[in-house]
Structures are given as C-alpha cells and as structure tokens.
Design an enzyme around this catalytic site. Structure first.
Site, PDB file in Angstrom:
ATOM      1  N   GLY A  13       4.763  13.962  -0.575  1.00 16.66           N
ATOM      2  CA  GLY A  13       5.538  12.727  -0.784  1.00 16.66           C
ATOM      3  C   GLY A  13       5.025  11.955  -1.987  1.00 16.66           C
ATOM      4  N   ILE A  15       3.453   8.911  -2.289  1.00 14.27           N
ATOM      5  CA  ILE A  15       2.081   8.391  -2.258  1.00 14.27           C
ATOM      6  C   ILE A  15       1.080   9.534  -2.069  1.00 14.27           C
ATOM      7  CG2 ILE A  15       0.476   6.857  -1.033  1.00 14.27           C
ATOM      8  CD1 ILE A  15       2.932   5.079  -0.362  1.00 14.27           C
ATOM      9  N   LEU A  79      -0.291  10.637   6.350  1.00 17.58           N
ATOM     10  CA  LEU A  79       0.832   9.922   5.730  1.00 17.58           C
ATOM     11  C   LEU A  79       2.179  10.458   6.213  1.00 17.58           C
ATOM     12  CD1 LEU A  79      -0.384   9.914   1.995  1.00 17.58           C
ATOM     13  CD2 LEU A  79      -0.411   7.973   3.541  1.00 17.58           C
ATOM     14  N   TYR A 152      10.982   1.469  13.822  1.00 17.09           N
ATOM     15  CA  TYR A 152      10.004   1.931  12.834  1.00 17.09           C
ATOM     16  C   TYR A 152       8.710   1.140  12.965  1.00 17.09           C
ATOM     17  CZ  TYR A 152       8.023   3.049   8.261  1.00 17.09           C
ATOM     18  OH  TYR A 152       7.198   3.457   7.253  1.00 17.09           O
TER      19      TYR A 152
END
Ligand code: UDP
Length: 326
Positions: A13, A15, A79, A152
């Site tokens: 991803g 990051i 992550l 979320y």
C-alpha cells in the site's frame, strides 16, 4: 541499532511501501505480506531485486503464511486493513472482518514468537470529538451502529483495545498508533482521498470537486514524516503499551487546499462545490475538523513533521504526471 527482520502487512500500500523503503535504507530486512486488494505491486517494483526484500502475495487471514514469516521476524508493522471512506461505506462486512480478524491473527501469531507489534489505527477513532487538538487520552464519541461509516472507527478501536490487552495480560510489546491524514506519491484517489483526487482533476483541467462548502478542514502529513515516526516507535524501548497520534498540526480548509492544488498544477480548473448528498451515501457525516495533538510522540522521539504541504503537493503532482496514475 542492530539490523532486524521486519514484517509489514499491507506493505504494497501507499504507506507500507514507503515504510519498506525506509527500513531497507536503515539496513533492516523487510518482508511484505499483501493480498493486493488495495495495495499495488507497482509500489514495490523498484525493490524487486533488493537482496533484503521479500514479498508474499497472501491474505492477512492466511495463518500458515503469516506464521512462517513471523517466525523469522522480531517486529511486525500491521498496516493491512480495509481503508478509505468509499470502501467502508460500500463493503461494511469486509471492513469489520478484515480489520478485527486481521489484528487478532497478527497478535496471537506475534505472541508465539515474541514479536513487537506496531498496530495501525486511525484518527477516525476520535469520531465526532469537538475538543481540539485530539489527544490520545480524550473520550471518544461515535455515531450509531446503523450508520456503517462508524464501523471503521469501531473496528480500529477494537484493534487498539486488543493490542493493549495483549500488552497488559501477556507483556507482548504492542504499540498502537493513530494515523491522521497522510499524503504523498503512490497514494491513489480511487478510494476517495482528497489530495490525489483533486490533483488529478487539476492536471486534467477538470473541475475540482470540493464537498459541502469546503469549510471543513484537515491537517495533511507527508508520508516521509509519517514513516519516520512509525520507524521511531518500532525501535524505541519505551513505546510499547502506549498509544500515539501521528500527524501534522497545520490545518487547512478543503476550499483553500483546492486553490493550492490548482496553483501547484498551474491548472485552469474551476472549483465546483458538490453537495454532500451527491458526494456520499445518505446518512454519511463528514468530520468538520481533525487536528492531532502530537506532544506524546514528540516527547518520546523528539518527532515533528518537517515537510510542508506545499512541498508534498509538488511531489504528488510530479508523481501523478510521471506515472499517469489517478
Ligand atoms: N473531499 C472533497 N472532495 C473530494 C474528496 C474528499 O472535498 O473529491 C473532502 C472530504 O469530504 C473531507 C476531506 O476532503 O472533508 C478529506 O477527505 P479524505 O477522504 O481524503 O479523508 P478523511 O475524510 O478521512 O479525512
């Protein structure tokens, strides 16, 4: 600092791939697990032949793969998650299951091998908080459970509770951290993130879609600063068992941001105010402000963001132009 073996889940991803670059530069060995649901192989392409880089295309819930890799690691940065406002509203079951079950599997596998766990959470957890800046010790106010948008934040809160419980009950060195708006090259606008979306629109001289009246504000932190903070927490002996905000404290309204983006791209785009009702599914609530208090991480690491919004906008523009991404 001795070299470590570090697993980054979700390392393909935006990051994660920058974090992989940093750990490799620091001399560590990096393993990435990513199912490429929102991550992209292009983000890691430049590391293909790096001797200390290893990639596994696998889901975070694939325990045998996770176990095999974690048995060789001292640190895991977790992550892998369902991210982005769009995905969360469109696929609530997927969001909740990926975020909660993923962290469960990572934590109990880490316990088997005594790995330090860096657990990514989000500023969404601050929900409708009205006391600014947001401090890690603040109370949390979320919306009702029939509005999937809050799932979320709730799923990430469970991750934080669980991580801190592993620390308290088993002494596992877990460090949860809350990421505020992060920006930089490799971030895609496909999942709703405002800067790559508006910058792509500006490059194409299309209208810049500012939601609401644009008075809502955010603080945007360059991904280089963010991965520096995560790497610092990954190594510091006093980080485990504590929760940390990571973000920039410079606030800008989305309308001002749109103007800055237009200037940066030397664009002829008009700015179009899009009513919230047209931008999001009904019942969606946008946050008006979101500002981190970063005194805790500053006290521990001496960390402060160094890169200005103007600088990162230039890098995002250049990256979008060179790669032709959106
Ligand atoms: N936003 C906007 N136009 C877009 C995409 C987003 O005005 O095309 C706004 C959005 O409503 C929010 C802010 O920009 O107020 C930041 O949105 P993003 O999805 O990047 O992050 P988050 O909402 O998680 O802070």
């Amino acid at each position: 600092m001795s070299d470590r073996n570090i697993l980054i889940t979700g390392g393909a991803g935006f990051i994660g791939s920058h974090l992989a670059d940093l750990f490799l530069e620091q001399g560590h060995t990096v393993f990435v697990i990513d199912n490429l649901s929102t991550g992209r192989l292009q983000n890691l392409q430049h590391l293909n032949h790096h001797p200390r880089f290893h990639f596994a295309r696998a889901d975070i819930l694939n325990e045998p793969v996770l176990d095999r890799i974690m048995s060789q690691c001292q640190i895991v940065v977790h992550l892998a998650a369902a991210v982005g406002v769009k995905l969360i509203v469109d696929r609530p079951v997927h969001t909740i299951e990926t975020n909660v079950m993923g962290s469960e599997v990572v934590l109990h596998t880490a316990l088997r091998y005594g790995c330090r766990v860096l657990l990514a959470s989000t500023s969404e957890v601050y929900g409708k908080g009205t006391r600014f800046p947001f401090n890690e010790a603040d109370d949390v106010l979320l919306g009702p459970t029939d509005k999937s948008r809050w799932a979320y934040a709730a799923s990430k809160m469970i991750d934080e509770f669980l991580g801190l419980a592993y620390f308290q009950e088993y002494g596992l060195p877990v460090v949860p951290f809350r990421l505020f708006n992060t920006v930089g090259p490799r971030q895609t606008g496909h999942y709703g993130m405002v800067i790559p979306r508006l910058m792509s629109q500006a490059i194409r001289n299309e209208p810049l879609t500012v939601y609401g009246d644009g008075s809502q504000s955010r603080c945007f932190c360059d991904v280089q600063d963010v991965v520096g903070a995560i790497a610092g927490l990954a190594m510091h002996p006093d980080a485990p068992g504590k929760l940390f905000n990571i973000g920039n404290t410079e606030e800008i309204s989305i309308l001002e941001l749109a103007k800055m983006i237009r200037d940066t791209a030397k664009s002829k785009s008009e700015i179009r105010l899009v009513p919230y009702a047209d931008a999001y599914p009904s019942g969606f609530e946008d946050m008006q402000r979101r500002i981190p208090d970063i005194s805790r991480i500053n006290m521990l690491l001496g960390w402060n963001p160094k890169i200005s919004l103007r600088e990162v906008l230039v890098r995002v523009r250049d990256w979008l132009e060179i790669t032709g991404q959106e």
